[in-house]
Motif scaffolding. Structure first.
Motif, PDB file in Angstrom:
ATOM      1  N   VAL A 157       5.134  -7.278   1.362  1.00 40.82           N
ATOM      2  CA  VAL A 157       3.745  -7.945   2.116  1.00 40.82           C
ATOM      3  C   VAL A 157       2.958  -6.584   2.078  1.00 40.82           C
ATOM      4  O   VAL A 157       3.257  -5.657   2.656  1.00 40.82           O
ATOM      5  CB  VAL A 157       4.073  -8.514   3.217  1.00 40.82           C
ATOM      6  CG1 VAL A 157       2.878  -9.257   3.780  1.00 40.82           C
ATOM      7  CG2 VAL A 157       5.424  -9.341   3.162  1.00 40.82           C
ATOM      8  N   SER A 158       1.588  -6.776   1.724  1.00 42.21           N
ATOM      9  CA  SER A 158       0.795  -5.668   1.689  1.00 42.21           C
ATOM     10  C   SER A 158      -0.667  -6.317   2.120  1.00 42.21           C
ATOM     11  O   SER A 158      -0.875  -7.329   1.660  1.00 42.21           O
ATOM     12  CB  SER A 158       0.648  -4.823   0.544  1.00 42.21           C
ATOM     13  OG  SER A 158      -0.499  -4.030   0.633  1.00 42.21           O
ATOM     14  N   ASP A 159      -1.593  -5.462   2.984  1.00 42.98           N
ATOM     15  CA  ASP A 159      -2.891  -5.957   3.245  1.00 42.98           C
ATOM     16  C   ASP A 159      -3.803  -5.549   2.147  1.00 42.98           C
ATOM     17  O   ASP A 159      -5.052  -5.661   2.183  1.00 42.98           O
ATOM     18  CB  ASP A 159      -3.247  -5.469   4.579  1.00 42.98           C
ATOM     19  CG  ASP A 159      -3.156  -4.017   4.691  1.00 42.98           C
ATOM     20  OD1 ASP A 159      -2.628  -3.302   3.744  1.00 42.98           O
ATOM     21  OD2 ASP A 159      -3.514  -3.645   5.731  1.00 42.98           O
ATOM     22  N   GLY A 160      -3.398  -4.719   1.309  1.00 43.64           N
ATOM     23  CA  GLY A 160      -4.206  -4.130   0.084  1.00 43.64           C
ATOM     24  C   GLY A 160      -3.718  -5.084  -1.146  1.00 43.64           C
ATOM     25  O   GLY A 160      -3.072  -5.878  -1.025  1.00 43.64           O
ATOM     26  N   GLN A 161      -4.289  -4.589  -2.398  1.00 43.20           N
ATOM     27  CA  GLN A 161      -3.632  -5.135  -3.564  1.00 43.20           C
ATOM     28  C   GLN A 161      -2.393  -5.042  -3.982  1.00 43.20           C
ATOM     29  O   GLN A 161      -1.786  -4.018  -3.853  1.00 43.20           O
ATOM     30  CB  GLN A 161      -4.644  -4.639  -4.760  1.00 43.20           C
ATOM     31  CG  GLN A 161      -6.302  -5.115  -4.895  1.00 43.20           C
ATOM     32  CD  GLN A 161      -6.834  -4.773  -5.997  1.00 43.20           C
ATOM     33  OE1 GLN A 161      -6.234  -4.012  -6.682  1.00 43.20           O
ATOM     34  NE2 GLN A 161      -7.798  -5.525  -6.427  1.00 43.20           N
ATOM     35  N   TYR A 182       6.089 -11.182  -3.694  1.00 42.17           N
ATOM     36  CA  TYR A 182       4.798 -10.558  -3.253  1.00 42.17           C
ATOM     37  C   TYR A 182       4.110 -11.367  -2.318  1.00 42.17           C
ATOM     38  O   TYR A 182       4.179 -12.517  -2.484  1.00 42.17           O
ATOM     39  CB  TYR A 182       3.883  -9.699  -4.230  1.00 42.17           C
ATOM     40  CG  TYR A 182       4.880  -9.005  -5.358  1.00 42.17           C
ATOM     41  CD1 TYR A 182       4.876  -7.661  -5.061  1.00 42.17           C
ATOM     42  CD2 TYR A 182       5.313  -9.537  -6.318  1.00 42.17           C
ATOM     43  CE1 TYR A 182       5.448  -6.877  -6.075  1.00 42.17           C
ATOM     44  CE2 TYR A 182       6.037  -8.671  -7.355  1.00 42.17           C
ATOM     45  CZ  TYR A 182       6.252  -7.445  -6.980  1.00 42.17           C
ATOM     46  OH  TYR A 182       6.985  -6.880  -7.925  1.00 42.17           O
ATOM     47  N   ALA A 183       3.715 -11.016  -1.296  1.00 43.85           N
ATOM     48  CA  ALA A 183       2.596 -11.807  -0.499  1.00 43.85           C
ATOM     49  C   ALA A 183       1.679 -11.006   0.002  1.00 43.85           C
ATOM     50  O   ALA A 183       1.817  -9.592   0.498  1.00 43.85           O
ATOM     51  CB  ALA A 183       3.529 -12.463   0.758  1.00 43.85           C
ATOM     52  N   HIS A 184       0.374 -11.585   0.516  1.00 46.48           N
ATOM     53  CA  HIS A 184      -0.647 -10.810   1.195  1.00 46.48           C
ATOM     54  C   HIS A 184      -0.409 -11.041   2.768  1.00 46.48           C
ATOM     55  O   HIS A 184       0.187 -12.017   3.137  1.00 46.48           O
ATOM     56  CB  HIS A 184      -1.697 -11.328   0.572  1.00 46.48           C
ATOM     57  CG  HIS A 184      -2.157 -10.972  -0.638  1.00 46.48           C
ATOM     58  ND1 HIS A 184      -2.239  -9.677  -1.148  1.00 46.48           N
ATOM     59  CD2 HIS A 184      -1.966 -11.626  -1.879  1.00 46.48           C
ATOM     60  CE1 HIS A 184      -2.402  -9.505  -2.349  1.00 46.48           C
ATOM     61  NE2 HIS A 184      -2.194 -10.805  -2.822  1.00 46.48           N
ATOM     62  N   MET A 185      -1.214 -10.187   3.512  1.00 49.71           N
ATOM     63  CA  MET A 185      -1.304 -10.302   4.997  1.00 49.71           C
ATOM     64  C   MET A 185      -2.505  -9.765   5.288  1.00 49.71           C
ATOM     65  O   MET A 185      -3.047  -8.961   4.542  1.00 49.71           O
ATOM     66  CB  MET A 185       0.034  -9.573   5.642  1.00 49.71           C
ATOM     67  CG  MET A 185      -0.018  -7.959   5.368  1.00 49.71           C
ATOM     68  SD  MET A 185       0.866  -7.217   6.504  1.00 49.71           S
ATOM     69  CE  MET A 185       0.153  -5.490   6.547  1.00 49.71           C
TER      70      MET A 185
END
Lengths: 424, 117
Positions: free
Chosen positions: A53-57, A77-80
């Protein structure tokens, strides 16, 4: 068990700036990206599914890790959002986290571990809660213990802080020194020596352990590598240079007879981890781009070129008109017809009389702004000197002319070009 | 490039303050100016506190200046090297040729202590 990697790109922004990587987890430590060390640890801990989980690409990590089949696990993969806290992230990934124990690795680039230790049993018996917390990153576990047993002796596990380039440098040296604890890339038939594929070590070169060398590396005659040196892939260490206690990342060239001691090299940039100072190695001889001081000769040159072009316009007007009447196919006629109108551009100042002809300097690969900004010319320097002007020579000719031009030389070269039978 | 003579120690020591960059464009100026400085004194200090960029031609000229001072039984000391320039001297092994000091005061004191010895 499952594992959740929470990576806030902003926390490690410095590492991307320093190492020109697309994502902090793709920066290499001992020729292996940080993400692989985290995956190794999660697998040793018994994880069979990992979510990053990442706040970037996440695209660069996805491109590198794929679906995890290379490691025999499932990677998703996941976004936050940058402001999301751990609870919020767990909530967003509730389906992934709900049915199993989850090892949460948050804000961490590297976990010191030992591949021989039994983390699976230890983590299975560990109660829910934090394991290691260093402020900038933490390791914790959620869910009830799967084993109703006493917690075994804690194996080696710690999180080093990586907050500056010096931390990275120290960690690299420590990881290489403790190479048996990790899974490191390269062929290793003796301790403390890892060699990649397609490594050429020329006669007279010396390798001193501990050392790690990546793929496609050339170590030239008389070079000394090591001790405590990590060399990435696509690196050349030229003749009689010494590299010790240093890290040369991918695509680095070290010129002849240099001494690299306790430095980090990447491309043409050399960094001193202790002070953070960087040096750009512009060419094998350390030549930097030349910044010529502003001079008044530019105006004089323009005046000389305009006057000479005016004289040529008057001188060649009648021959030009006469040659226009000649039948097509005569090479002389073509040259004059092509170039006579260009003389008016010289008078206007948008072209030079002599210089480099017709090359697109703005798209040239040269970093030299003087070359890129040089005006095109009616007659080429190569023509004047009767050199064979091939594409590969054009840039060299451009450089030569730009560096050596002067009003007097321009006049001489223009006369040479005019009397050259191939030109006129 | 600013050049002055320090007489505070009782011995003529020339101090030259080098500009922000010495490269192929301005290194000939240093090479031309140096013989004039040598006529005044053969003990020189290059104050490098402003020097941020040095390329191979600049380094070559500084090494040539050192050679000329040694030929006249003098010395050329460098003072206040920036980290970046210090890396260059280390990388090219030129560090071994020069006496390098943290500031001009230390370089001048080094001259006077050498003189006493």
């Amino acid at each position: 068990m499952k594992s959740l990697f929470i990576v806030r790109k902003s926390e490690h922004a410095w590492i991307c700036r320093q190492f020109s990587a697309e994502h902090p987890l793709l920066v290499t430590l001992c020729n292996k990206p940080f993400i692989e060390f985290l995956l190794d640890f999660a697998i040793l801990a018994g994880a069979d599914a990992i979510r990053i989980v990442s706040d970037g690409q996440t695209a660069p990590i996805e491109a590198y890790c794929g679906n995890g089949s290379r490691w025999g696990i499932d990677i998703s993969y996941a976004h936050m959002r940058p402001e999301d806290d751990r609870e919020r992230i767990m909530e967003k990934n509730s389906r992934f986290c709900s049915e199993d124990r989850v090892l949460i690795i948050e804000g961490v680039l590297f976990i010191e571990h030992d591949k021989h230790a039994d983390y699976r049993s230890w983590l299975s018996a560990l109660p829910e809660g934090g394991i290691v917390d260093i402020g900038s990153g933490s390791l914790s576990i959620s869910g009830e213990p799967t084993k109703d047993m006493a917690v075994p002796f804690r194996p080696l596990i710690s999180i080093p802080a990586i907050e500056c380039v010096n931390d990275y440098f120290s960690l690299s040296a420590a990881t290489l020194g403790a190479g048996t604890r990790y899974i490191l890339p390269g062929y290793c038939n003796e301790p403390d020596c890892f060699i990649g594929r397609n490594v050429v070590i020329q006669k007279g070169a010396e390798i001193r352990k501990p050392v790690m060398i990546g793929n496609n590396v050339q170590i030239m005659t008389g070079a000394v590598i090591g001790p405590a040196t990590i060399i990435g892939s696509n690196v050349i260490v030229d003749r009689e240079s010494t590299v010790k206690g240093s890290i040369l990342l991918d695509n680095t060239f070290i010129g002849e007879q240099l001494e690299v001691d306790r430095k980090i090299g990447e491309g043409n940039r050399l960094t001193d981890p202790a002070s953070g100072a960087t040096l750009m190695m512009e060419d094998p001889h350390l030549m930097s781009a030349i910044h010529q001081p502003a001079d008044a000769s530019g105006l004089l040159r323009q005046l000389v070129h305009s006057l000479a072009a005016t004289a040529l316009v008057l001188l060649l007007a009648l021959p030009w008109l006469a040659l226009r009447m000649l039948p097509a196919g005569r090479s002389n006629r073509n040259i004059i017809i092509e170039r006579y109108p260009l003389l008016f551009r010289v008078i206007r100042g948008s072209m030079r009389l002599i210089g480099s002809r017709g090359k697109d300097r703005k798209n040239s690969e040269t970093p030299d702004m003087h070359i890129r900004q040089a005006k095109p010319s009616v007659f080429g320097y190569a023509e004047a000197e009767q050199w064979p002007e091939t594409d590969s020579d054009a840039l060299i000719v451009d450089h030569y002319y730009t560096r050596h031009a002067s009003p007097l030389k321009d006049i001489g070269l223009a006369i040479k070009a005019l009397i050259n039978p191939k030109t006129f | 490039m600013e050049f002055r003579i320090d007489t505070s120690t009782g011995m003529n020591i020339g101090i030259a303050v080098l500009p922000g960059r010495i490269d192929a464009a301005n290194s000939p100026l240093l090479q031309q100016a140096f013989p004039e400085w040598l006529k005044k004194t053969s003990n020189l200090v290059f104050d490098c506190r402003q020097l941020d960029l040095l390329d191979s031609s600049g380094l070559g000229v500084i090494v040539s200046c050192l050679r000329k001072t040694i030929e006249r039984q003098g010395d050329l000391k460098l003072a206040a090297l920036s980290n970046r320039v210090a890396i260059l001297f280390e990388l090219t092994k030129a560090k071994r040729l020069f006496s390098i000091h943290p500031d001009t005061g230390a370089a001048i004191r080094a001259f006077s202590s050498e003189n006493k010895e």
